[in-house]
Write a protein that holds these residues in place. Structure first.
Motif, PDB file in Angstrom:
ATOM      1  N   VAL A  83       0.843  -1.200   0.000  1.00 22.26           N
ATOM      2  CA  VAL A  83       0.000   0.000   0.000  1.00 22.26           C
ATOM      3  C   VAL A  83       0.873   1.244   0.000  1.00 22.26           C
ATOM      4  N   GLN A  84       0.372   2.307  -0.648  1.00 25.58           N
ATOM      5  CA  GLN A  84       1.059   3.588  -0.683  1.00 25.58           C
ATOM      6  C   GLN A  84       0.124   4.670  -0.149  1.00 25.58           C
ATOM      7  N   PRO A  85       0.663   5.758   0.409  1.00 24.48           N
ATOM      8  CA  PRO A  85      -0.193   6.815   0.972  1.00 24.48           C
ATOM      9  C   PRO A  85      -1.240   7.350   0.004  1.00 24.48           C
ATOM     10  N   GLU A  86      -0.871   7.512  -1.273  1.00 24.42           N
ATOM     11  CA  GLU A  86      -1.833   8.073  -2.228  1.00 24.42           C
ATOM     12  C   GLU A  86      -3.029   7.144  -2.444  1.00 24.42           C
ATOM     13  N   HIS A  87      -2.812   5.817  -2.301  1.00 28.98           N
ATOM     14  CA  HIS A  87      -3.921   4.878  -2.435  1.00 28.98           C
ATOM     15  C   HIS A  87      -4.911   5.053  -1.288  1.00 28.98           C
ATOM     16  N   ILE A  88      -4.388   5.243  -0.090  1.00 28.35           N
ATOM     17  CA  ILE A  88      -5.250   5.447   1.071  1.00 28.35           C
ATOM     18  C   ILE A  88      -6.013   6.758   0.931  1.00 28.35           C
ATOM     19  N   LYS A 144       4.237  -8.592   9.133  1.00 32.68           N
ATOM     20  CA  LYS A 144       2.789  -8.730   8.970  1.00 32.68           C
ATOM     21  C   LYS A 144       1.985  -7.796   9.858  1.00 32.68           C
ATOM     22  N   GLU A 145       2.619  -6.878  10.559  1.00 26.64           N
ATOM     23  CA  GLU A 145       1.905  -5.918  11.400  1.00 26.64           C
ATOM     24  C   GLU A 145       2.169  -4.508  10.890  1.00 26.64           C
ATOM     25  N   HIS A 146       1.125  -3.853  10.385  1.00 30.46           N
ATOM     26  CA  HIS A 146       1.263  -2.559   9.735  1.00 30.46           C
ATOM     27  C   HIS A 146       0.468  -1.485  10.477  1.00 30.46           C
ATOM     28  N   TYR A 147       1.026  -0.288  10.504  1.00 30.89           N
ATOM     29  CA  TYR A 147       0.461   0.820  11.270  1.00 30.89           C
ATOM     30  C   TYR A 147       0.277   2.043  10.361  1.00 30.89           C
ATOM     31  N   ALA A 148      -0.648   2.926  10.774  1.00 38.19           N
ATOM     32  CA  ALA A 148      -0.874   4.167  10.027  1.00 38.19           C
ATOM     33  C   ALA A 148      -1.325   5.262  10.979  1.00 38.19           C
ATOM     34  N   GLU A 149      -0.933   6.499  10.658  1.00 41.81           N
ATOM     35  CA  GLU A 149      -1.506   7.672  11.312  1.00 41.81           C
ATOM     36  C   GLU A 149      -1.782   8.704  10.217  1.00 41.81           C
ATOM     37  N   LEU A 150      -2.902   9.426  10.362  1.00 44.44           N
ATOM     38  CA  LEU A 150      -3.305  10.349   9.311  1.00 44.44           C
ATOM     39  C   LEU A 150      -4.262  11.397   9.866  1.00 44.44           C
ATOM     40  N   HIS A 151      -4.324  12.540   9.156  1.00 42.87           N
ATOM     41  CA  HIS A 151      -5.266  13.609   9.470  1.00 42.87           C
ATOM     42  C   HIS A 151      -6.426  13.536   8.479  1.00 42.87           C
ATOM     43  N   THR A 170      -4.097   5.456  13.825  1.00 43.09           N
ATOM     44  CA  THR A 170      -4.357   6.641  14.637  1.00 43.09           C
ATOM     45  C   THR A 170      -4.899   7.710  13.703  1.00 43.09           C
ATOM     46  N   ILE A 171      -6.159   8.081  13.905  1.00 43.92           N
ATOM     47  CA  ILE A 171      -6.856   8.978  12.982  1.00 43.92           C
ATOM     48  C   ILE A 171      -7.180  10.289  13.697  1.00 43.92           C
ATOM     49  N   GLY A 194     -18.607  11.973   4.231  1.00 44.33           N
ATOM     50  CA  GLY A 194     -18.175  12.643   5.447  1.00 44.33           C
ATOM     51  C   GLY A 194     -16.705  13.000   5.474  1.00 44.33           C
ATOM     52  N   VAL A 195     -15.936  12.544   4.488  1.00 45.54           N
ATOM     53  CA  VAL A 195     -14.497  12.836   4.427  1.00 45.54           C
ATOM     54  C   VAL A 195     -14.257  13.881   3.341  1.00 45.54           C
ATOM     55  N   GLU A 196     -13.706  15.012   3.747  1.00 47.42           N
ATOM     56  CA  GLU A 196     -13.420  16.079   2.786  1.00 47.42           C
ATOM     57  C   GLU A 196     -11.993  15.993   2.265  1.00 47.42           C
ATOM     58  N   ASN A 197     -11.047  15.682   3.160  1.00 47.99           N
ATOM     59  CA  ASN A 197      -9.637  15.665   2.753  1.00 47.99           C
ATOM     60  C   ASN A 197      -8.846  14.753   3.688  1.00 47.99           C
ATOM     61  N   VAL A 198      -7.828  14.105   3.131  1.00 47.95           N
ATOM     62  CA  VAL A 198      -6.900  13.272   3.916  1.00 47.95           C
ATOM     63  C   VAL A 198      -5.487  13.763   3.638  1.00 47.95           C
ATOM     64  N   HIS A 199      -4.724  14.008   4.684  1.00 50.24           N
ATOM     65  CA  HIS A 199      -3.349  14.485   4.520  1.00 50.24           C
ATOM     66  C   HIS A 199      -2.500  14.016   5.702  1.00 50.24           C
ATOM     67  N   HIS A 200      -1.215  14.359   5.652  1.00 54.98           N
ATOM     68  CA  HIS A 200      -0.254  13.986   6.703  1.00 54.98           C
ATOM     69  C   HIS A 200      -0.328  12.490   7.004  1.00 54.98           C
ATOM     70  N   VAL A 201      -0.208  11.662   5.970  1.00 55.74           N
ATOM     71  CA  VAL A 201      -0.295  10.213   6.131  1.00 55.74           C
ATOM     72  C   VAL A 201       1.086   9.631   6.418  1.00 55.74           C
ATOM     73  N   HIS A 202       1.162   8.826   7.464  1.00 62.60           N
ATOM     74  CA  HIS A 202       2.399   8.106   7.800  1.00 62.60           C
ATOM     75  C   HIS A 202       2.077   6.618   7.885  1.00 62.60           C
ATOM     76  N   LEU A 203       2.871   5.797   7.192  1.00 66.05           N
ATOM     77  CA  LEU A 203       2.691   4.347   7.194  1.00 66.05           C
ATOM     78  C   LEU A 203       4.000   3.681   7.580  1.00 66.05           C
ATOM     79  N   TRP A 204       3.921   2.633   8.382  1.00 65.96           N
ATOM     80  CA  TRP A 204       5.126   1.880   8.729  1.00 65.96           C
ATOM     81  C   TRP A 204       4.726   0.479   9.176  1.00 65.96           C
ATOM     82  N   SER A 205       5.714  -0.405   9.271  1.00 65.08           N
ATOM     83  CA  SER A 205       5.486  -1.787   9.686  1.00 65.08           C
ATOM     84  C   SER A 205       6.267  -2.070  10.951  1.00 65.08           C
ATOM     85  N   LEU A 206       5.624  -2.726  11.894  1.00 64.38           N
ATOM     86  CA  LEU A 206       6.325  -3.162  13.098  1.00 64.38           C
ATOM     87  C   LEU A 206       7.071  -4.461  12.825  1.00 64.38           C
ATOM     88  N   SER A 207       6.471  -5.310  12.020  1.00 64.56           N
ATOM     89  CA  SER A 207       7.086  -6.555  11.592  1.00 64.56           C
ATOM     90  C   SER A 207       6.584  -6.835  10.178  1.00 64.56           C
TER      91      SER A 207
END
Length: 298
Positions: A213-218, A242-249, A281-282, A227-240
């Motif tokens: 996955v890439q930020p632009e896809h999300i 098979k465990e993936h994390y994201a934070e975004l505005h 984390t949204i 209900g969603v007007e805009n998505v920005h400040h996306v951060h993606l990373w993996s802990l291992s």
């Protein structure tokens, strides 16, 4: 998928027996390679050693990963396996470099080969690898960790078959240079396995985005949600792996806190089900940040 969903049910007894078998194969092939002068046997021995290390990593990582999070280790210890795999690949590159040097040297200055000794040791190595494969085959569909170890052992078995075949040809046709050529072919096979593993572990350790996955896809998918007007400040990373994390505005068009909470849950569900993001984390906003770039340069 949460941490509780991660499969830690690797059958320790089967892994332990496989580790003992592969340690024995490594020791036998090193001694046999030195006594017979076979570089192919030594190459296969270090191939077995790297896979033994991967078995040990799987064996230990399951136990380390079970340790609970602490105030000092809020993510727990689940990256231990990634770090060990990274170090193992560095070791493999060093060994492979030496074997390439030695093989090229022997092509120019051939070394006498005790084919009978090399063949006997190669057959024992093949038998040990086959035993490990048979041991893990019934369990390979129940655990991702065992499945990975099984594939490594299967590659060891194929490598041992190549060594046996090569030594037989040397024994009957006296083509000593084939030993060095076999060694080079095994090293090439090792690199084909090691390079992707090195790249993957480096990506995880450097907090790279998951490959699937890439930020632009999300951004594109979430901005299609009501209900969603805009998505920005996306951060993606993996802990291992098979465990993936994201934070975004997310700039939301919600009239009440209850609507905002429902939207947040819907976004988390989309991330989990469609993008396999296990923890998100949204940050919901009524007004957008002054900087709406997808990726923020700190």
């Amino acid at each position: 998928m949460s941490h509780k969903d991660v499969d830690h049910s690797t059958p320790s007894s089967a892994l332990f027996v496989s580790i003992i078998l592969n340690c024995g194969i490594f020791a036998l092939e090193v001694v046999g390679g030195l006594l017979s002068g076979s570089l192919a046997l030594l190459s296969d021995a270090f191939h077995n050693l790297t896979d033994t290390l991967s078995l040990v990593v799987t064996f230990l990582a399951v136990r380390i990963a079970r340790r609970r999070q602490t105030p000092e280790r809020t993510y727990g210890y689940r990256r231990a396996e990634v770090l060990a795999a990274f170090l193992n690949t560095l070791f493999l590159f060093g060994v492979s470099g030496y074997l390439v040097y030695e093989a090229l040297f022997r092509l120019v200055y051939p070394v006498p080969l005790e084919a009978d000794t090399a063949l006997l040791v190669a057959l024992f190595g093949l038998a040990g690898n086959l035993a490990s494969v048979v041991l893990l085959l019934p369990l390979s569909h129940r655990s991702l960790g065992v499945r990975s170890a099984f594939l490594h052992l299967l590659s060891d078995t194929l490598s041992s078959c190549a060594v046996v075949f090569g030594v037989v040809l040397i024994r009957f046709f006296k083509f000593v240079a084939l030993d060095s050529l076999l060694s080079l072919s095994i090293v090439i096979f090792l690199f084909r396995e090691a390079v992707p593993l090195f790249q993957e572990t480096l990506r995880i350790l450097m907090q790279g985005s998951p490959r699937h996955v890439q930020p632009e896809h999300i951004k594109e998918r979430l901005e299609r949600m009501e209900g969603v007007e805009n998505v920005h400040h996306v951060h993606l990373w993996s802990l291992s792996e098979k465990e993936h994390y994201a934070e975004l505005h997310v700039v939301a068009k919600c009239a009440t806190l209850e609507e905002a909470d429902v939207l947040r849950e819907d976004i988390a569900a989309v991330l989990r089900q469609e993008f396999h993001i296990h923890h998100s984390t949204i940050q919901l906003e009524c007004r957008s940040c002054s900087d709406r770039r997808l990726i923020v340069e700190e």
